[in-house]
Design a protein around this motif. Sequence first.
Motif, mmCIF file in Angstrom:
data_model
loop_
_atom_site.group_PDB
_atom_site.id
_atom_site.type_symbol
_atom_site.label_atom_id
_atom_site.label_comp_id
_atom_site.label_asym_id
_atom_site.label_seq_id
_atom_site.Cartn_x
_atom_site.Cartn_y
_atom_site.Cartn_z
ATOM 1 N N ASN A 95 0.740 41.341 -54.217
ATOM 2 C CA ASN A 95 -0.040 41.168 -55.442
ATOM 3 C C ASN A 95 0.707 41.796 -56.606
ATOM 4 O O ASN A 95 1.714 41.257 -57.037
ATOM 5 C CB ASN A 95 -1.438 41.756 -55.261
ATOM 6 C CG ASN A 95 -2.282 40.908 -54.329
ATOM 7 O OD1 ASN A 95 -2.304 39.688 -54.437
ATOM 8 N ND2 ASN A 95 -2.962 41.542 -53.393
ATOM 9 N N PHE A 96 0.238 42.930 -57.136
ATOM 10 C CA PHE A 96 1.018 43.599 -58.174
ATOM 11 C C PHE A 96 2.354 44.033 -57.597
ATOM 12 O O PHE A 96 3.402 43.940 -58.237
ATOM 13 C CB PHE A 96 0.258 44.813 -58.719
ATOM 14 C CG PHE A 96 1.092 45.671 -59.638
ATOM 15 C CD1 PHE A 96 1.454 45.209 -60.890
ATOM 16 C CD2 PHE A 96 1.544 46.912 -59.227
ATOM 17 C CE1 PHE A 96 2.253 45.975 -61.729
ATOM 18 C CE2 PHE A 96 2.331 47.698 -60.068
ATOM 19 C CZ PHE A 96 2.686 47.223 -61.318
ATOM 20 N N PHE A 97 2.320 44.498 -56.349
ATOM 21 C CA PHE A 97 3.503 45.002 -55.668
ATOM 22 C C PHE A 97 3.581 44.320 -54.312
ATOM 23 O O PHE A 97 2.557 43.969 -53.729
ATOM 24 C CB PHE A 97 3.366 46.531 -55.496
ATOM 25 C CG PHE A 97 4.659 47.278 -55.497
ATOM 26 C CD1 PHE A 97 5.358 47.480 -56.666
ATOM 27 C CD2 PHE A 97 5.173 47.800 -54.321
ATOM 28 C CE1 PHE A 97 6.557 48.186 -56.672
ATOM 29 C CE2 PHE A 97 6.365 48.503 -54.308
ATOM 30 C CZ PHE A 97 7.059 48.702 -55.482
ATOM 31 N N THR A 98 4.790 44.112 -53.787
ATOM 32 C CA THR A 98 4.973 43.516 -52.469
ATOM 33 C C THR A 98 5.380 44.600 -51.478
ATOM 34 O O THR A 98 6.300 45.367 -51.744
ATOM 35 C CB THR A 98 6.057 42.421 -52.500
ATOM 36 O OG1 THR A 98 5.632 41.377 -53.375
ATOM 37 C CG2 THR A 98 6.286 41.843 -51.120
ATOM 38 N N TYR A 99 4.685 44.641 -50.354
ATOM 39 C CA TYR A 99 4.992 45.622 -49.314
ATOM 40 C C TYR A 99 5.338 44.929 -48.008
ATOM 41 O O TYR A 99 4.605 44.049 -47.549
ATOM 42 C CB TYR A 99 3.802 46.560 -49.082
ATOM 43 C CG TYR A 99 3.728 47.694 -50.065
ATOM 44 C CD1 TYR A 99 4.457 48.862 -49.864
ATOM 45 C CD2 TYR A 99 2.944 47.607 -51.206
ATOM 46 C CE1 TYR A 99 4.405 49.907 -50.770
ATOM 47 C CE2 TYR A 99 2.884 48.650 -52.117
ATOM 48 C CZ TYR A 99 3.615 49.790 -51.893
ATOM 49 O OH TYR A 99 3.560 50.818 -52.797
ATOM 50 N N PRO A 100 6.456 45.324 -47.382
ATOM 51 C CA PRO A 100 6.778 44.780 -46.059
ATOM 52 C C PRO A 100 5.886 45.418 -44.993
ATOM 53 O O PRO A 100 5.239 46.437 -45.237
ATOM 54 C CB PRO A 100 8.234 45.198 -45.859
ATOM 55 C CG PRO A 100 8.354 46.477 -46.636
ATOM 56 C CD PRO A 100 7.452 46.307 -47.834
ATOM 57 N N ARG A 101 5.884 44.830 -43.829
ATOM 58 C CA ARG A 101 5.114 45.381 -42.729
ATOM 59 C C ARG A 101 5.767 46.659 -42.212
ATOM 60 O O ARG A 101 6.982 46.828 -42.295
ATOM 61 C CB ARG A 101 4.988 44.347 -41.603
ATOM 62 C CG ARG A 101 4.255 43.100 -42.068
ATOM 63 C CD ARG A 101 4.272 41.970 -41.072
ATOM 64 N NE ARG A 101 3.704 40.792 -41.730
ATOM 65 C CZ ARG A 101 2.403 40.555 -41.837
ATOM 66 N NH1 ARG A 101 1.533 41.412 -41.293
ATOM 67 N NH2 ARG A 101 1.954 39.489 -42.463
#
Length: 494
Positions: free
Chosen positions: A479-485
């Motif tokens: 969303n605002f930021f992308t996070y990997p698993r």
Amino acid sequence: MDAAAAQTLFLAGCLSCLLFFFIRRTVHQRGNLPPGPTPLPILGNLLQIDTDGTGKALMKMSEKYGPVFKLYFGPEMRVVLCGYDVIKEALIDHAEVFSERGKMPTFDQVFHGLGVNFSNGENWLQMRRFSIMTLRDFGMGKRGIEERIQEEAQCLVEVFRKTKGLPFDPTYFFSQATSNVICSIVFGDRFDYKDEEFCGLLQMMNESLFLISTIWGQLYDMFPSIMKLLPGPHNRIGGFLGNIEEYVLKKIKHNQETLDPNNPRDFIDSFLIKMEQEKENSSSYFHMKNLTATVLGIFIAGTETLSTTLRYGMLILLKYPEIEEKIHEEIDCVMSQDHVPCLEDRSKMPYTNAVIHEIQRFSNLLPLTAMHAVAQDTQFRGFTIPKGTQVIPVLQSVLWDPVQFSDPENFNPGHFLDENGGFKKKDAFMPFGTGKRICMGEGLARMETFLFLVSILQHFTLKSTRHPKDIDISPVICNFFTYPRVYELMLIPR
């Protein structure tokens, strides 16, 4: 009337007021606005947006409504820009109009429209100009900062050796390493990887940005007055950011007590000296609140974005060991085992450079960028955008533009290689944004990504606890930021 009934009546009153203002504003805004889906009262188009992948959802909507369309995030109308051509036209060709910063209540809890990242007008101009000049004075973009990154990369390699090939989560190791680089400029010092206070700050930073990217953070930005009254994890965001702010204030106080005006040690010292020089100017922008907000913004931006890029990059290389092997071959061809990787090596390593660019493109770290706004009533692509309207340039639609990248949804270093295997630049490569609001730490981030990644792969082979075909490189949230698993990594000495 009991407390529960009073609270219910109060919430009903708030909703009624929101409904009234929504209807009034919607009617008022009719005219030559961009097209868009019909909004619901109060909620707007919230139910039509995938809140775990907003960028992709907006790109899908653009197929129906075009590259410029309107959308209601709650009661507020926003204009969405999709695709390389449109975003370039807005942020570069019409930079003056589209360079305002939109509101983000989650961050405004501590920034209050000050500093560099979330300010506007003359305040933003002066803070950005001063920050760029001062960061350069302390080596950013120069040989001095390269040496600091090299030293930190070697510290990280030594810490990784101590894992002895056992599985570990690399999240906070990357946060510590990248944060130490920016801390050496801003605070004048680095921190030990075992420093409990430092580790606690990095954990709060990570959790606050993750929460901002969840549906809770999105709802807070849409309905701040209501969400402040409701329980939920969104209430932790202000606390986390406030604790980081308190830490910054403590560092500023220490610098004030030990300041030598003739010998500035770091960014904070330089700002304090500028404050003293302008103390007789009642309209000066160099004051304590701006110092705190500026340092806080640099500290967060210089830590979390780069550490997440490295973490995502390692996960991708675990998925594609054949790509890692090609990097190893290029490293062995260019440098010996005892050579300290340097920026000059990059021009000799086109494949590695292409992989790093593809990591930054594919990981799509800031899919929507921070909110923009138009500074005046604007005619754009045949539509009228009223002054103050918040604008969402979907960077993901640039980085994943099928016209610019032949296979945008798959990881492919070939996007940045020519037919002879040389590195190929792409105008649509803009993971740091573009225009007047482009990230001022872009050069530092590029330098760090190359030096950290090459230093690690020079000494280690990556190994996963899972088979490559079972590794999922899709983000856990985007969303605002992308996070990997979350994943575990094993580093086998070469």
